[in-house]
Design a protein around this motif. Structure first.
Motif, PDB file in Angstrom:
ATOM      1  N   LYS A   1      13.703 -41.951 -15.018  1.00 31.44           N
ATOM      2  CA  LYS A   1      14.859 -42.421 -15.777  1.00 31.44           C
ATOM      3  C   LYS A   1      16.038 -42.780 -14.866  1.00 31.44           C
ATOM      4  N   CYS A   2      16.441 -41.870 -13.960  1.00 31.71           N
ATOM      5  CA  CYS A   2      17.664 -42.146 -13.181  1.00 31.71           C
ATOM      6  C   CYS A   2      17.371 -42.506 -11.728  1.00 31.71           C
ATOM      7  N   GLY A   3      16.119 -42.357 -11.294  1.00 31.81           N
ATOM      8  CA  GLY A   3      15.770 -42.773  -9.928  1.00 31.81           C
ATOM      9  C   GLY A   3      16.036 -41.723  -8.860  1.00 31.81           C
TER      10      GLY A   3
ATOM     11  N   VAL B   1      11.928 -30.791 -14.525  1.00 37.05           N
ATOM     12  CA  VAL B   1      13.115 -31.342 -15.193  1.00 37.05           C
ATOM     13  C   VAL B   1      14.068 -31.922 -14.139  1.00 37.05           C
ATOM     14  N   CYS B   2      14.463 -33.180 -14.322  1.00 36.38           N
ATOM     15  CA  CYS B   2      15.353 -33.814 -13.342  1.00 36.38           C
ATOM     16  C   CYS B   2      16.710 -33.106 -13.315  1.00 36.38           C
ATOM     17  N   ASP B   3      17.195 -32.747 -12.105  1.00 37.91           N
ATOM     18  CA  ASP B   3      18.493 -32.063 -11.965  1.00 37.91           C
ATOM     19  C   ASP B   3      19.635 -32.946 -12.445  1.00 37.91           C
ATOM     20  N   VAL B   4      19.478 -34.259 -12.288  1.00 40.87           N
ATOM     21  CA  VAL B   4      20.595 -35.170 -12.550  1.00 40.87           C
ATOM     22  C   VAL B   4      20.680 -35.546 -14.025  1.00 40.87           C
ATOM     23  N   CYS B   5      19.538 -35.954 -14.641  1.00 43.66           N
ATOM     24  CA  CYS B   5      19.623 -36.511 -15.998  1.00 43.66           C
ATOM     25  C   CYS B   5      18.815 -35.723 -17.029  1.00 43.66           C
ATOM     26  N   GLY B   6      18.080 -34.691 -16.592  1.00 45.33           N
ATOM     27  CA  GLY B   6      17.343 -33.857 -17.549  1.00 45.33           C
ATOM     28  C   GLY B   6      16.023 -34.456 -18.007  1.00 45.33           C
TER      29      GLY B   6
HETATM   30 ZN    ZN Z   1      16.801 -38.196 -13.537  1.00 47.64          ZN
END
Ligand code: ZN
Ligand code: AP5
Length: 215
Positions: A132-134, A149-154
């Motif tokens: 999603k956010c790269g 789980v992505c730290d930045v965008c979840g």
């Molecule tokens: Zn992300």
């Protein structure tokens, strides 16, 4: 200030570019990201480059120079730029100089990130990216804080690149040594080269880059 991050595949160019964007307000221009976006959106150019990229070879100069020219004509051309993965040939380096000159801009510095080949292969084969956010992660050196789980965008969706396999990595390293490494001498001769040890921890490399650029 416009800069180039120069280094072999897996040296950490994308990782450090994203930090400079977040912390110092630069704009990142990654030809690899632009080409992957063209592939995902299924444009004619994207279809044409997909196989070349998966094999680990370089896309033609005309295509990547065209992509950068478009960006410099747009909004991005007005900010402090980080060229990430461009230029990769002497022809691209000459084209960049001409394109910047047309806009009344200059290139201030080229940061060469040095990492030995064994570490590069480990880094590339362990890399995964948030779909999603790269945000870029690594199985051992930069895992997500919460598993999956992505730290930045979840987001819980991650991808691995088609060219991040042992065979393509060998082709990418040889393309770097043959076609891109000559740029080190080219920029040294222009007095623009700053060399950084890219083998340290991500934070340490970031500090060394900032010190090299006087930020
Ligand atoms: Zn992300
Ligand atoms: P591109 O997308 O530019 O790939 P690359 O140059 O091969 O570089 P990478 O993205 O693999 O590595 P990176 O240096 O950004 O490392 P990262 O920060 O991700 O190009 C892909 C393809 O597109 C090319 O092969 C070619 O076909 C085509 N192409 C693109 N531009 C072109 C051009 N100008 N001309 C012609 N063709 C072009 O880090 C790697 C991993 O290591 C990550 O998992 C990260 O978390 C980890 N890591 C980062 N730093 C550290 C550290 N200090 N310690 C430990 N782990 C770290």
């Amino acid at each position: 200030m416009n800069i180039i991050l120069l280094g072999p595949p897996g040296a950490g160019k994308g990782t450090q570019a994203r930090r400079l964007v977040e912390e110092k307000g630069f704009v990142q221009l990654s030809t690899g990201d632009m080409l992957r976006a063209a592939k995902t959106s299924g444009t004619e150019m994207g279809k044409k480059v997909a196989d070349v990229m998966a094999r680990g070879e370089l896309v033609t100069d005309d295509i990547v120079i065209g992509l950068i020219a478009e960006q410099l004509d747009g909004e991005a051309g007005k900010q402090g730029l980080i060229f990430d993965g461009f230029p990769r040939t002497l022809k691209q380096a000459d084209a960049l100089e001409a394109l910047l000159a047309e806009k009344g801009q200059t290139l201030e510095a080229v940061v060469e990130m040095q990492v030995d080949e064994d570490a590069l292969v480990d880094r590339i084969t362990g890399r995964f990216t948030c779909a999603k956010c790269g945000e870029v992660y690594h199985d051992t050196t930069k895992p997500t804080q919460k598993p999956g789980v992505c730290d930045v965008c979840g987001s819980t969706e991650f991808v691995r690149r088609a060219d991040d396999n042992a065979e393509s990595v060998r082709v990418r390293l040889s393309a770097y040594n043959r076609q891109t490494a000559p740029l080190i001498g080219y920029y040294y001769a222009k007095g623009k080269l700053r060399t950084v040890d890219g083998l340290g921890e991500i934070d340490q490399v970031a500090k060394d880059i900032e010190a090299g650029l006087g930020l």
